[in-house]
Design an enzyme around this catalytic site. Sequence first.
Site, short mmCIF file in Angstrom:
data_model
loop_
_atom_site.label_atom_id
_atom_site.label_comp_id
_atom_site.label_asym_id
_atom_site.label_seq_id
_atom_site.Cartn_x
_atom_site.Cartn_y
_atom_site.Cartn_z
N LEU A 136 -7.53 -7.62 10.26
CA LEU A 136 -8.59 -8.50 10.74
C LEU A 136 -7.95 -9.66 11.49
O LEU A 136 -8.38 -10.05 12.56
CB LEU A 136 -9.42 -9.02 9.56
N ARG A 181 0.80 -1.22 0.00
CA ARG A 181 0.00 0.00 0.00
C ARG A 181 0.83 1.27 0.00
O ARG A 181 0.60 2.17 -0.80
CB ARG A 181 -0.89 0.00 1.24
N HIS A 229 -6.34 5.71 5.98
CA HIS A 229 -7.09 4.47 6.07
C HIS A 229 -6.89 3.74 7.39
O HIS A 229 -7.84 3.24 7.99
CB HIS A 229 -6.65 3.58 4.92
C1 LIG Z 1 -12.91 0.58 4.91
C2 LIG Z 1 -11.96 -0.34 5.59
C3 LIG Z 1 -11.61 -1.55 5.01
C4 LIG Z 1 -10.74 -2.43 5.64
N1 LIG Z 1 -10.44 -3.61 5.03
C5 LIG Z 1 -9.63 -4.48 5.67
C6 LIG Z 1 -9.34 -5.74 5.10
O1 LIG Z 1 -9.84 -6.07 4.02
N2 LIG Z 1 -8.53 -6.59 5.77
C7 LIG Z 1 -8.00 -6.26 6.97
O2 LIG Z 1 -7.30 -7.08 7.55
N3 LIG Z 1 -8.25 -5.06 7.54
C8 LIG Z 1 -9.04 -4.16 6.91
N4 LIG Z 1 -9.28 -2.94 7.48
C9 LIG Z 1 -8.72 -2.64 8.80
C10 LIG Z 1 -9.55 -3.34 9.87
O3 LIG Z 1 -10.89 -3.36 9.49
C11 LIG Z 1 -9.47 -2.62 11.20
O4 LIG Z 1 -8.18 -2.30 11.49
C12 LIG Z 1 -9.97 -3.51 12.32
O5 LIG Z 1 -11.24 -4.01 11.99
C13 LIG Z 1 -10.04 -2.78 13.62
O6 LIG Z 1 -10.78 -3.58 14.52
P1 LIG Z 1 -10.84 -3.16 16.02
O7 LIG Z 1 -11.63 -4.20 16.73
O8 LIG Z 1 -9.48 -2.90 16.52
O9 LIG Z 1 -11.60 -1.76 16.06
P2 LIG Z 1 -13.06 -1.42 15.54
O10 LIG Z 1 -13.64 -2.51 14.75
O11 LIG Z 1 -12.98 -0.06 14.92
O12 LIG Z 1 -13.91 -1.32 16.85
C14 LIG Z 1 -13.79 -0.20 17.68
C15 LIG Z 1 -14.79 -0.41 18.78
O13 LIG Z 1 -14.51 0.46 19.84
C16 LIG Z 1 -15.66 1.20 20.17
N5 LIG Z 1 -15.23 2.49 20.63
C17 LIG Z 1 -14.35 3.33 20.02
N6 LIG Z 1 -14.16 4.41 20.78
C18 LIG Z 1 -14.93 4.26 21.87
C19 LIG Z 1 -15.15 5.06 23.02
N7 LIG Z 1 -14.54 6.22 23.20
N8 LIG Z 1 -16.01 4.60 23.93
C20 LIG Z 1 -16.64 3.41 23.77
N9 LIG Z 1 -16.44 2.62 22.74
C21 LIG Z 1 -15.61 3.05 21.78
C22 LIG Z 1 -16.49 1.25 18.94
O14 LIG Z 1 -17.84 1.41 19.29
C23 LIG Z 1 -16.21 -0.11 18.35
O15 LIG Z 1 -17.09 -1.05 18.93
C24 LIG Z 1 -10.17 -2.06 6.87
C25 LIG Z 1 -10.50 -0.85 7.46
C26 LIG Z 1 -11.37 0.03 6.84
C27 LIG Z 1 -11.69 1.33 7.46
#
Ligand SMILES: Cc1cc2nc3c(=O)[nH]c(=O)nc-3n(C[C@H](O)[C@H](O)[C@H](O)COP(=O)(O)OP(=O)(O)OC[C@H]3O[C@@H](n4cnc5c(N)ncnc54)[C@H](O)[C@@H]3O)c2cc1C
Lengths: 637, 258, 222
Positions: A441, A330, A401
């Site tokens: 993921l 990327r 991103h």
């Molecule tokens: C459009 C897009 C496409 C992507 N495609 C891919 C892909 O194909 N393959 C890949 O591996 N990765 C991909 N990624 C990256 C990946 O999706 C993310 O890095 C990953 O899902 C993050 O997961 P997480 O559980 O850490 O956070 P998130 O899934 O963002 O969850 C955050 C959680 O924290 C909660 N939260 C946040 N702040 C607060 C707060 N202050 N108080 C209470 N709750 C809060 C939210 O409500 C949410 O439930 C993509 C990302 C994007 C944006």
Amino acid sequence: MELNSAVPSGPLEKKWDKHRFEMKLVNPANKRKYSVIVVGSGLAGGAGAASLAELGYNVSCFCYQDSPRRAHSIAAQGGINASKNYQNDGDSVQRLFYDTIKGGDFRAREANVYRLAQVSENIIDQCVAQGVPFGREYGGTLGNRSFGGAQVSRTFYSRGQTGQQLLLGAYQALERQIGLGNVKMYARHEMLEVVLVDGRARGIVTRDMITGAIESHVADAVVLATGGYANVFYLSTNAAGCNTTAIWRAYKKGAAFANPCYTQIHPTCIPVTGDHQSKLTLMSESLRNDGRIWVPLKKGDMRSAGEIPESERDYYLERKYPSYGNLAPRDIASRAAKQVCDEGRGVGETGLGVYLDFADSIKRLGEDTIRERYGNLFDMYERITDENPYKLPMRIFPAAHYVMGGLWVDYNLMSTIPGLHVAGEANFSDHGANRLGASALMQGLADGYFVLPYTIGNYLASTKQGKVDTSHAAFKDAEAAVATRVKKLIAVKGHRTVDSFHRELGKIMWEHCGMGRTRQGLKTALEKIPRLREEFWKNLTVVGGNDEINQTLEKAGRIADFLELGELLCLDALEREESCGGHFREEYQTPDGEALRNDEKFCHVAAWEYAGEGKTPIRNVEPLAFENVHLTQRSYK
Amino acid sequence: MKLTLNVWRQRDAKSEGKFVTYDAPDISPDMSFLEMLDVVNQRLVEKAEDPIAFDHDCREGICGMCGIVVNGNPHGPRRGTTSCQLHMRSFKDGDSITLEPWRVTPFPVLKDLIVDRGSFDRIIAAGGFITVPTGNAPDGNAILVPKDCSERSMDAAACIGCGACAAACPNGSAMLFVAAKVSHLALLPQGQPERYERVLSMVGQMDAEGFGTCTNHGECSRACPKEIRQEFIAQLNRDFLRASVFSRPKVAGGAGAG
Amino acid sequence: MAAPAHLLNSSVGKKIVMAVTGIVLSLFVLGHMAGNLQAFLPNGPEALDHYGVFLRELLHGTGIWFVRAGMLLAVCLHIWAYLGLTQKSLAARPQGYRVTDYEEATLASRSMRWTGPLLGIFIVYHIFHFTVGSVHPHFVEGRVYQNLVSGLAVTWVALFYLVAMGALSFHLFHGVWSMLQTLGLSHPKYDPWRKRLAVAFTIVVCGGFALVPLAVLAGVLK
Ligand SMILES: Cc1cc2nc3c(=O)[nH]c(=O)nc-3n(C[C@H](O)[C@H](O)[C@H](O)COP(=O)(O)OP(=O)(O)OC[C@H]3O[C@@H](n4cnc5c(N)ncnc54)[C@H](O)[C@@H]3O)c2cc1C
Ligand code: HEM
Ligand code: HEM
Ligand code: SF4
Ligand code: F3S
Ligand code: FES
């Protein structure tokens, strides 16, 4: 502050097994007596909360959306990596480990990455069993696609909705535990403070986003899985609500913030159309499997794509990186796009765009195959741009991103605050200076399903801590702090809207701390941001009060934190005088414009320590030792 | 372009609501519907008026958070499109647009266009899952899934839980949502062990929440941004019939539905 | 829980009851319609009278009561389910939309709630009209054909019958395919045929029924 990575001794491939054996266990009967707070219901938080509850812990889980199922993990499209080697194309734990380390430009911790590669296989098994409808071959076996930065086909996918399906798997497991009464779910609750008792994380303070009630929650351990802060750029592929608040509050309570400047710009997003734009939509990188990226050879070529003959097209990725071609990682693909646009060869009205052309693969595989592979992405593109990508090439441009940076954690995913664990995108652990596609993921689920359940148990079993409840002074103080802060935001009563501040901050960040960074630019940003922050606290306007649903107030709180984070981000970028992965300092590049690392001076993690209001934060370093790979200039030629 | 908006304004769950009319001048056809609302809200805030509250997050049609009834159409006139992906080019200059919240008893209005969809989560908690605690899984390829099964399952699994189906249904029935989840799991080998248990408990919860009943109007599929087919409602009915006729008294310790 | 409990207590179960009783009623009207058409046979009067006798003498006079009991049960269950389901649906949307815009829901599907009761009323009237005879001015026990003709010769009565048949046609047009959907009889390959079946069934039944009053009005049957 000393940074003890707590990496187990022994050979790399034995570390995790050894550690799992050495970790203390909580006796099943006692698990019920321990409570864990999980902030976040994304892949990391959702999987973690469900798995911890299955083990018998008392879990409370928080998210700001109306349902845990809406965490931004849902938006992930392309897929998830695992070293299953189902394709028999030479994949292995070792190779996934190496690709990730190399992809991260040798700025990640070996032990964590190796563990990630190891558990990647269990993740796929778990998700299949949960009923995630992965893409299949006709024989019924799991299908794979290839993804940027890898030469093997190891990415598992559910059409263009992999993140959605994985999250629904975790969400269903979580809902099951909620139904069984093992998890108490707090939706529409925003975490605004971490609470420390005797130096250990013992709870959080939240704001009920419906009533405005400011409440304390106590636990024996706290997990932050609150996602990334790419919204500091205003325009990004993140959800409107993605924020840094949770980890920023923790940072200000003493958790070190690692590598904030490692941000990822995704090469394939739909270009900006105007000022009204509120977010940028990603077109999954998997499109680069079958799409060819090009721009006109001549600058300012205004002809439509169709009128430009093969001979006058520049398939610049295939030209510059013959072996990886359109699948170059990327950071490289994004920078290449920026270069050609800077040369004035960009396409579309704004000139900020390049073509992603499917004509050849449609000829080769037929429109149906392409529709089967990317149908929903093509539809999405068509809905947004009103152009039919089956006929015209897509126009794409890089957009903010993902953030590799985040709270510093040790091998057990524990931050520098004892008891405060950090998982998923919110921590800095596994991707170094650049994340490979389909690896976030994997990391989120690895942390949630297969790391936290062990390390939290170990923490609880090996630490004695007294009972505390919300009447404890620490909680009262935290509540008061939050209340004052909210009042302060409402009290400003100025004339500028929150969004206008956010937009301005975003412009500064994108211009001076985006794809290409210079000492001068960063210095400018470091002057502009404090000024903007000052104006924010003088001239902000928030309509309505606290005791109601107040979306401007919510936003204001988040932007206030972004205005502080933005500064740290630029500072980190300024201090890191090298180019690596997503951090490209124009002063440091090879003759042919590739990132030039400085391993003598910067082969380390920069972990920033909050030094108090108005003071410059302290830059601590965790040296990175590479015993199993030797550092090379990252080449995808 | 210039538009007139008739928007449902309601301070909170307890207050009475009413329609308020707003002028929305110079709107660009490239804006998404929510970006149009952003602009309107900016102007309200500058006039120190309370902005229109509406749910949204991803703004790319996948999180299922957004949802506005636009001129009687949940998510607006364009098929297979969420409110956030709807673009203003679907409207004409001078149009007058009526914005209403989802209206179903189990989705109480919290403010303006924001409703509480917790009932959907409770339906999932009642049985919309496969019981497989972390670490209990066999190798991914140990379970062969015919391509066509996984594709059809995916068609159902694409549901984003937005609630537009229930909002669109003249009877306020959530059958399409429940059918989508039931079918997603019923079409996969992994979903078989709890298949019939699941449909009974999910339908039970759906009734308990107070949703209406399905008389096969078909408005739900049409409003569904993921175009979930009515065929899945038949699948639910089929499984329910089988389950209710052949289900045995629960065996102690049997895999339970929450 | 036991099977019937699910069927009787849950919305989907009630809907299945509706469908099954719907089938019974539908088959009845089909057969009944065929029976009525005997009126057009050259020996119409005798045929119909004998038909009546045949009905009443079925299994030494018990058969008809079985049929009646079955019919009564079906109608009652059908109405019972109707009440339950309709009440639940009304409760689910106390406050409607200011603007509505239906595209898939048909006039038939949305009028089920009204065509149903109308049919109920019709059936009651109808039985007092032709079976009991109490609302029939020139009713003669056993003279089915004569009752039929003299009964429908009264214009408003004939018109009411026609209106009822209109209601029935709407009811069946949606009902028959809806029933298939309710019973889970769906397959992409054959789904297009479900609506066609409903249309055909509706035309045959309601068309056949309507012929009689029309013919009487037109003086073809006298
Ligand atoms: C459009 C897009 C496409 C992507 N495609 C891919 C892909 O194909 N393959 C890949 O591996 N990765 C991909 N990624 C990256 C990946 O999706 C993310 O890095 C990953 O899902 C993050 O997961 P997480 O559980 O850490 O956070 P998130 O899934 O963002 O969850 C955050 C959680 O924290 C909660 N939260 C946040 N702040 C607060 C707060 N202050 N108080 C209470 N709750 C809060 C939210 O409500 C949410 O439930 C993509 C990302 C994007 C944006
Ligand atoms: C134009 C339409 C109709 C005509 C001309 C008609 C005519 C008749 C006649 C002549 C009888 C008396 C038969 C006998 O006593 O032997 C009868 C009985 C009956 N009809 Fe109809 N009918 C019509 C429509 C319907 C419809 C639509 C229904 C149902 C919804 C219906 C239900 C019945 C019932 C339940 C009986 C009583 C049978 C019994 O128990 O003896 N009829 N009809
Ligand atoms: C001649 C008599 C009748 C026949 C042939 C008949 C037939 C049917 C059929 C086949 C259905 C479809 C069932 C389903 O969708 O699963 C149906 C539904 C329905 N019936 Fe009847 N019915 C009759 C009388 C009545 C009466 C007397 C009432 C009410 C008092 C009624 C009310 C309804 C309603 C409201 C539905 C809608 C249910 C739905 O569409 O799902 N019907 N009927
Ligand atoms: S079925 Fe369609 S409309 Fe209903 S919740 Fe799912 S996505 Fe939304
Ligand atoms: S619109 Fe309603 S009636 Fe059934 S088919 Fe859809 S739920
Ligand atoms: S905002 Fe996520 S679906 Fe519309």
